[in-house]
Design a protein around this motif. Structure first.
Motif, PDB file in Angstrom:
ATOM      1  N   GLN A 181       0.828  -1.189   0.000  1.00  0.00           N
ATOM      2  CA  GLN A 181       0.000   0.000   0.000  1.00  0.00           C
ATOM      3  C   GLN A 181       0.871   1.251   0.000  1.00  0.00           C
ATOM      4  N   PRO A 182       0.812   2.068  -1.038  1.00  0.00           N
ATOM      5  CA  PRO A 182       1.541   3.343  -0.996  1.00  0.00           C
ATOM      6  C   PRO A 182       1.026   4.209   0.160  1.00  0.00           C
ATOM      7  N   MET A 183       1.955   4.885   0.844  1.00  0.00           N
ATOM      8  CA  MET A 183       1.588   5.694   2.011  1.00  0.00           C
ATOM      9  C   MET A 183       2.332   7.018   1.959  1.00  0.00           C
ATOM     10  N   ARG A 184       1.614   8.087   2.243  1.00  0.00           N
ATOM     11  CA  ARG A 184       2.207   9.422   2.318  1.00  0.00           C
ATOM     12  C   ARG A 184       2.584   9.698   3.765  1.00  0.00           C
ATOM     13  N   ILE A 185       3.768  10.239   3.964  1.00  0.00           N
ATOM     14  CA  ILE A 185       4.348  10.403   5.297  1.00  0.00           C
ATOM     15  C   ILE A 185       4.570  11.882   5.608  1.00  0.00           C
ATOM     16  N   ASN A 186       3.958  12.341   6.691  1.00  0.00           N
ATOM     17  CA  ASN A 186       4.165  13.698   7.193  1.00  0.00           C
ATOM     18  C   ASN A 186       4.901  13.578   8.528  1.00  0.00           C
ATOM     19  N   LEU A 187       5.934  14.372   8.722  1.00  0.00           N
ATOM     20  CA  LEU A 187       6.796  14.248   9.891  1.00  0.00           C
ATOM     21  C   LEU A 187       6.438  15.285  10.958  1.00  0.00           C
ATOM     22  N   GLU A 188       6.234  14.821  12.187  1.00  0.00           N
ATOM     23  CA  GLU A 188       5.871  15.702  13.294  1.00  0.00           C
ATOM     24  C   GLU A 188       7.121  16.325  13.906  1.00  0.00           C
ATOM     25  N   LEU A 189       7.081  17.648  14.101  1.00  0.00           N
ATOM     26  CA  LEU A 189       8.194  18.380  14.697  1.00  0.00           C
ATOM     27  C   LEU A 189       7.856  18.777  16.126  1.00  0.00           C
TER      28      LEU A 189
END
Length: 439
Positions: A181-189
């Motif tokens: 499954q392709p997944m988009r990743i957003n990184l928490e700062l």
């Protein structure tokens, strides 16, 4: 014996009398005044609307005109300088979110709970969804298990998973591989709230390298929540200094992303999220001598204004949500079990304890708003079944009339009452279903 004040005995008597007088005067100053009053014309109209609708139960009410006013203030302040993301947990109702979407033009929603995520993906298939907190990887798996393959909502294009550490990134990478499954990743700062997230820009660069190396993962952006900013006292620099520090680290992380992505770096194609209800008005296109590193602001609570958001930065927003509940018993005195004989003394000291009202339900995260002067009784205690509220003789509430409270927050409180009653200024015109926590 001489009556002269020079006489020691006479002096002692005068001092004692003076001390007693000061004590009495001081006690009179400490004695609470009568804070009671009647419903304002606004709450009388709201009470009439609830009675007309037959809603003689605890009910969460949203004032439609006030909600619209707050949405207008939000749009006016953002003024097209940032994209706007609706915070779903603070507005947990599909019709409520739809109204905000219609007036702001935003299809971006921040989600904090897996059942809500599946619901929004099903009911708003055009939405752009960003997780507002890192989910256990098992909950991410559960989302895909319950998301139909033929759905119009495409997670590989419309959903961003929030990742707060290298370890969690590896877990999501393994899930993507297991599901293909392709997944988009957003990184928490961690921009200063210290509730988790990446704390070093170099670690952001390493995480993006991991994402870039996996064909099933794609880097979609950054998120830096700074709820602490509006609460920072002047002794440590105040809100402006805290926001400057937060955005300084954010800039470092954006620069780290650019160093990895090089020519592929396109900030307009990334979700660079920040802001919150208490801080969104502080963001300007040019911050601290340069452009803001973020391109998107998230806000939800400011549109309904629970009491936790009575802060200077939201002075132009107005309360739009109330809890309404009927009085089921109205008594002309207040009696505490075991202290019945002291009832008169307590009322003589504090006139705001003269009368007692037991409400239908209670113990919510809320405070009495109307009529004025109502208070809980710490001696009697709290109750979720029949809450005791006290008021002075100036509070002329009767049985079956309503008490109105303002919730302290929306994200949990809104879920406790069933459908939201929408007040149009004259009538309850609609009932808006709320999210179901375990669906």
């Amino acid at each position: 014996m001489s009556d002269s004040p020079a006489n020691p005995s006479r002096r002692r008597l005068l001092w004692a009398g003076g001390g007693l007088g000061a004590l009495i005067a001081g006690g009179a100053l400490l004695r609470p005044g009568d804070r009671g009053g009647a419903h304002t014309s606004y709450f009388l109209k709201l009470q009439a609307a609830l009675a007309e609708a037959g809603l003689y139960r605890p009910t969460l009410v949203i004032d439609q005109a006030r909600l619209d006013s707050n949405i207008g203030k939000l749009s006016q302040h953002i003024n097209g300088n940032f994209d706007y993301r609706i915070v779903g947990k603070s507005l947990p109702s599909l019709p409520l979110i739809r109204r905000v979407r219609a007036q702001t033009g935003s299809k971006r929603v921040m989600v904090f709970h897996q059942p809500f995520l599946n619901l929004l993906a099903r009911e708003m298939p055009d939405a752009d969804l960003l997780l507002g907190k890192p989910m256990p990887v098992a909950m991410a798996r559960r989302f895909y298990e319950f998301h139909p393959a033929d759905s119009a909502f495409q997670p590989d294009r419309q959903l961003q998973w929030l990742i707060d550490s290298a370890a969690r990134l590896q877990e999501y990478r393994q899930l993507a591989q297991a599901l293909q499954q392709p997944m988009r990743i957003n990184l928490e700062l961690d921009v200063g709230l210290h509730r988790g997230g990446f704390t070093d820009a170099q670690d952001i660069a390493k995480a993006i390298e991991v994402v870039q190396a996996d064909p099933l993962l794609s880097f979609s952006g950054l998120m830096g929540y700074e709820a602490h900013v509006s609460k920072m006292p002047g002794i440590v620099g105040g809100p402006a200094t805290a926001l400057e520090a937060a955005m300084g680290f954010y800039r470092d992380c954006v620069a780290a992303a650019q160093s990895v992505l090089k020519d592929a770096f396109d900030p307009a194609a990334l979700t660079l999220n920040a802001g919150g209800s208490s801080t969104y008005q502080m963001y300007q296109p040019e911050m601290f001598g340069g452009p803001a590193p973020c391109n998107e602001l998230a806000t939800g609570s400011a549109l309904v204004m629970p009491t936790d958001f009575d802060v200077p930065s939201l002075n132009d927003h107005i309360p739009a949500a109330f809890i309404a509940t009927p009085v089921i018993k109205a008594l002309d005195k207040t009696q505490i079990p075991g202290l019945e004989s002291a009832a008169g003394l307590l009322a003589a000291w504090d006139p705001n304890t003269a009368r007692t009202f037991f409400t239908y339900g209670g113990y919510w995260k809320a405070r009495p708003e109307s009529p004025a002067g109502l208070q809980t009784n710490s001696l009697f205690g709290r109750s979720t079944n029949q809450e005791m509220l006290n008021g002075s003789e100036s509070v002329q509430l009767q049985r079956d009339e309503f008490v109105f409270l303002r919730p302290s927050q929306s994200e949990f409180v809104f879920l406790q009452f069933g459908d939201i009653a929408v007040f149009d200024g004259e009538h309850i015109s609609e009932l808006w279903p709320i999210f179901q926590q375990g669906a």
